[in-house]
Scaffold this motif. Structure first.
Motif, PDB file in Angstrom:
ATOM      1  N   GLY A 187       0.792  -1.217   0.000  1.00 46.04           N
ATOM      2  CA  GLY A 187       0.000   0.000   0.000  1.00 46.04           C
ATOM      3  C   GLY A 187       0.822   1.263   0.000  1.00 46.04           C
ATOM      4  O   GLY A 187       0.263   2.356  -0.117  1.00 46.04           O
ATOM      5  N   SER A 188       2.154   1.110   0.142  1.00 45.43           N
ATOM      6  CA  SER A 188       3.049   2.274   0.258  1.00 45.43           C
ATOM      7  C   SER A 188       2.570   3.199   1.364  1.00 45.43           C
ATOM      8  O   SER A 188       2.575   4.426   1.234  1.00 45.43           O
ATOM      9  N   LEU A 189       2.121   2.583   2.455  1.00 41.60           N
ATOM     10  CA  LEU A 189       1.582   3.314   3.588  1.00 41.60           C
ATOM     11  C   LEU A 189       2.141   2.741   4.889  1.00 41.60           C
ATOM     12  O   LEU A 189       2.374   1.533   4.984  1.00 41.60           O
ATOM     13  N   PRO A 190       2.318   3.566   5.912  1.00 46.02           N
ATOM     14  CA  PRO A 190       2.648   3.017   7.227  1.00 46.02           C
ATOM     15  C   PRO A 190       1.463   2.234   7.775  1.00 46.02           C
ATOM     16  O   PRO A 190       0.298   2.610   7.539  1.00 46.02           O
ATOM     17  N   VAL A 191       1.744   1.155   8.469  1.00 42.96           N
ATOM     18  CA  VAL A 191       0.700   0.336   9.065  1.00 42.96           C
ATOM     19  C   VAL A 191       0.677   0.585  10.569  1.00 42.96           C
ATOM     20  O   VAL A 191       1.699   0.470  11.248  1.00 42.96           O
ATOM     21  N   VAL A 192      -0.490   0.932  11.075  1.00 40.84           N
ATOM     22  CA  VAL A 192      -0.690   1.133  12.509  1.00 40.84           C
ATOM     23  C   VAL A 192      -0.940  -0.233  13.130  1.00 40.84           C
ATOM     24  O   VAL A 192      -1.923  -0.898  12.796  1.00 40.84           O
ATOM     25  N   LYS A 193      -0.052  -0.661  14.007  1.00 41.75           N
ATOM     26  CA  LYS A 193      -0.116  -2.015  14.575  1.00 41.75           C
ATOM     27  C   LYS A 193      -0.845  -1.970  15.905  1.00 41.75           C
ATOM     28  O   LYS A 193      -0.391  -1.365  16.863  1.00 41.75           O
ATOM     29  N   LEU A 194      -1.974  -2.651  15.934  1.00 38.76           N
ATOM     30  CA  LEU A 194      -2.882  -2.590  17.081  1.00 38.76           C
ATOM     31  C   LEU A 194      -3.258  -4.015  17.473  1.00 38.76           C
ATOM     32  O   LEU A 194      -3.929  -4.722  16.717  1.00 38.76           O
ATOM     33  N   GLY A 195      -2.808  -4.468  18.630  1.00 39.43           N
ATOM     34  CA  GLY A 195      -3.080  -5.833  19.051  1.00 39.43           C
ATOM     35  C   GLY A 195      -4.374  -5.945  19.845  1.00 39.43           C
ATOM     36  O   GLY A 195      -4.664  -5.093  20.692  1.00 39.43           O
ATOM     37  N   ARG A 196      -5.133  -6.996  19.571  1.00 35.93           N
ATOM     38  CA  ARG A 196      -6.222  -7.400  20.478  1.00 35.93           C
ATOM     39  C   ARG A 196      -5.544  -8.166  21.618  1.00 35.93           C
ATOM     40  O   ARG A 196      -5.705  -9.376  21.763  1.00 35.93           O
ATOM     41  N   MET A 197      -4.764  -7.443  22.391  1.00 36.01           N
ATOM     42  CA  MET A 197      -3.879  -8.065  23.364  1.00 36.01           C
ATOM     43  C   MET A 197      -3.780  -7.203  24.619  1.00 36.01           C
ATOM     44  O   MET A 197      -4.083  -6.013  24.585  1.00 36.01           O
ATOM     45  N   ALA A 198      -3.324  -7.861  25.709  1.00 35.21           N
ATOM     46  CA  ALA A 198      -3.069  -7.160  26.978  1.00 35.21           C
ATOM     47  C   ALA A 198      -4.350  -6.577  27.560  1.00 35.21           C
ATOM     48  O   ALA A 198      -4.381  -5.441  28.006  1.00 35.21           O
TER      49      ALA A 198
END
Length: 450
Positions: A105-116
Motif C-alpha cells: 500500500g506504500s503506507l505506514p501500518v498502525v499495529k494494534l493488538g487485540r492483546m493485553a
C-alpha cells in the motif's frame, strides 16, 4: 488527592451507572466486588495519555488514506496462554503481515493488538446447560473459568486483578520485543521468506522478491536507519466489564482529562453499542480513540446517535466504525452505512472485521471459511472504491500458533481436521499461515486501490 475539578471530571465517567448495562456478570458478593475495584484504582496505569493521543493521530491518518490500521489478536485471551512464546508468536504474525501491507500500500501500518486486556466476552445466553445442569456461561478469564464446574463458573471479582496483572505482563513483553530489535524490518522480512513452506507462496514470489530488492536498495543507499528496528505497537480490547473500565479511568495530570489507562484503544461490541446504554455513556467521557462494531442490523438513526455521543465535535481519529456484515451482505449493506456518515460530515475511520459476520457451525465446532473472510474484505474495499471513501484498516482474530480453527487456506484445513488443534475458548482464529496468506491476498487489493 484529586483536585475538586478533577474529581468532578472523574465523577462524570461514573455516570454510566444511571444507564442500562448489558452483558455484565452477576457477582454473588457485591462487597467483595467493590473492595476489588477500589484496589484496582490504586494500581499504576498500564498506558499513558500521550500514547493514546499518538494513536488517535495515527488513526486519523488512516481515515485520510495516509496510513492503514491492522488490528489483530485472540478472540479472547486466556491467563494460561499469557506466556512469552505465545505473545511473541502473535506479535511476530502481526509484524509479518504489516511488512507485506506496508510495501503493497506504500503506507505506514498502525499495529494494534487485540492483546493485553482482551479477557472478557459477551455471551448470547448468560447460562449454559449440559446434561441437565445449568451454570453461568463462560464470559472470559476476567470473569470466570472455562471448565464446566460450579465453583469455577461463578463470577469471581479477584479475576479482575488477575486481568490487570496479566495485561501488565503482556504489555511489558510487547514493549521489550518491539523496542529491542525483534521488530527489525529486515528480520521480519526474512521470516516472511520462510513462508515458502506454504504451497500458496509461489503466487506471491514476485511480491516477496520486490520487497527483498527494496530492502537491499535501502541498505546500499544508507537509508536503513535505527528507526527501522523498532515499531509502535498499541494495545486494545473490548470495553465490556464496566467496573474494571471505570477503575482504569484516570485523570491525566497534563491535560486534566480522563483517559482509560487499561488500553490505548477501546471498542464497544455489537451487543452493547446502544447509544443510550452504559457502555457508550462510559466511553463518551474518556479521551482514548474509540471503536464501535456495526452489524447488519444497524440503522441510520443509531449511526448518527453514536456519532453524537462519542464524537460530537468531529475530532479526526477519535471514532472508528468497525463493520462486521458478512461476506454475503457487505456490498448490499455497507453503502448505506457509509453514505449516512458522509451526509453527517463528521469524520470516522472505517475498519473491516471480516470474521464475526462469517461464523458457521460444523458439528460441535464454531468455525469460519477463509474464503468468506477474504470475500468480505474484497467487498469492503470495493464499496469504498465505488463511493470514493477511504478503507482504513482490518480487524482480525488471529493467533501465531498452528491451530486448526478456520477452514480453508492453501494448507486446506478440512472439516474433519478441525478437532486436531482447536484451542480457542470462544471464537475461531486464523492460524499463523492463514494470517500471512490473508496479508498477501490483501496486498493485491491494496496495490489495486492505492
Amino acid at each position: 488527592m484529586l483536585e475538586n475539578a478533577d474529581q468532578a471530571t472523574l465523577n462524570e465517567s461514573s455516570g454510566w451507572r444511571d444507564f442500562p448495562a448489558k452483558h455484565q456478570p452477576q457477582y454473588p458478593d457485591a462487597d467483595f466486588l467493590e473492595t476489588t475495584v477500589d484496589y484496582l484504582r490504586t494500581l499504576p496505569p498500564l498506558i499513558f495519555a500521550g500514547e493514546a493521543d499518538s494513536l488517535t493521530e495515527e488513526i486519523a491518518k488512516a481515515s485520510r488514506g495516509e496510513a492503514f490500521v491492522l488490528q489483530g489478536g485472540d478472540c479472547a485471551e486466556s491467563f494460561a496462554d499469557a506466556t512469552a512464546d505465545r505473545i511473541r508468536a502473535k506479535i511476530r504474525t502481526i509484524l509479518q503481515m504489516s511488512v507485506v501491507l506496508t510495501y503493497s500500500g506504500s503506507l505506514p501500518v498502525v499495529k494494534l493488538g487485540r492483546m493485553a486486556g482482551q479477557y472478557a466476552k459477551p455471551r448470547s445466553n448468560p447460562m449454559e446447560t449440559r446434561d441437565g445442569i445449568e451454570l453461568p456461561s463462560y464470559m472470559g478469564d476476567a470473569v470466570n473459568g472455562h471448565e464446566f464446574i460450579e465453583q469455577i463458573r461463578v463470577p469471581d471479582p479477584h479475576r479482575l486483578v488477575e486481568t490487570y496483572q496479566h495485561s501488565a505482563a503482556t504489555l511489558n513483553l510487547i514493549r521489550a520485543f518491539t523496542g529491542g530489535g525483534f521488530a527489525d524490518i529486515a528480520k521480519v522480512h526474512e521470516w516472511n521468506k520462510g513462508f515458502s513452506s506454504n504451497p500458496a507462496y509461489r503466487r506471491y514470489n514476485q511480491l516477496a522478491s520486490e520487497i527483498d530488492r527494496a530492502m537491499q536498495f535501502m541498505k546500499a543507499a544508507g537509508a536503513y536507519s535505527e528507526s527501522l528496528r523498532t515499531v509502535d505497537f498499541y494495545s486494545s480490547h473490548e470495553a465490556l466489564l464496566l467496573e474494571y473500565e471505570e477503575a482504569m479511568t484516570r485523570i491525566d495530570s497534563r491535560t486534566g482529562m480522563p483517559y482509560n489507562t487499561g488500553a490505548h484503544f477501546l471498542w464497544i461490541g455489537e451487543r452493547t453499542r446502544d447509544a443510550d446504554g452504559a457502555h457508550v455513556e462510559m466511553l463518551s467521557h474518556v479521551k482514548n480513540p474509540i471503536g464501535v462494531k456495526l452489524g447488519p442490523s444497524v440503522t441510520k438513526d443509531e449511526l448518527l446517535s453514536l456519532i453524537d455521543k462519542l464524537n460530537p465535535e468531529g475530532q479526526e481519529g477519535r471514532l472508528t466504525f468497525i463493520t462486521r456484515l458478512g461476506a454475503d451482505k457487505v456490498e448490499d449493506l455497507l453503502p448505506a452505512i457509509i453514505e449516512t456518515v458522509q451526509q453527517d460530515g463528521r469524520p470516522v475511520t472505517w475498519v473491516a472485521d471480516p470474521m464475526h459476520g462469517n461464523t458457521i457451525s460444523v458439528g460441535k465446532f464454531k468455525t469460519r471459511r477463509l474464503d468468506d473472510v477474504l470475500d468480505e474484505v474484497r467487498g469492503f474495499f470495493h464499496v469504498h472504491r465505488d463511493l470514493g471513501t477511504t478503507p482504513g484498516g482490518l480487524h482480525i482474530e488471529l493467533t501465531g500458533d498452528d491451530v486448526t480453527e478456520v477452514l480453508g487456506g492453501s494448507e486446506e484445513i478440512l472439516e474433519e481436521a478441525l478437532g486436531e488443534r482447536y484451542e480457542t475458548l470462544v471464537d475461531p482464529r486464523l492460524n499463523h499461515q492463514q494470517s500471512l496468506e490473508l496479508a498477501f491476498l490483501v496486498s493485491e487489493i491494496l496495490q489495486e486501490s492505492f
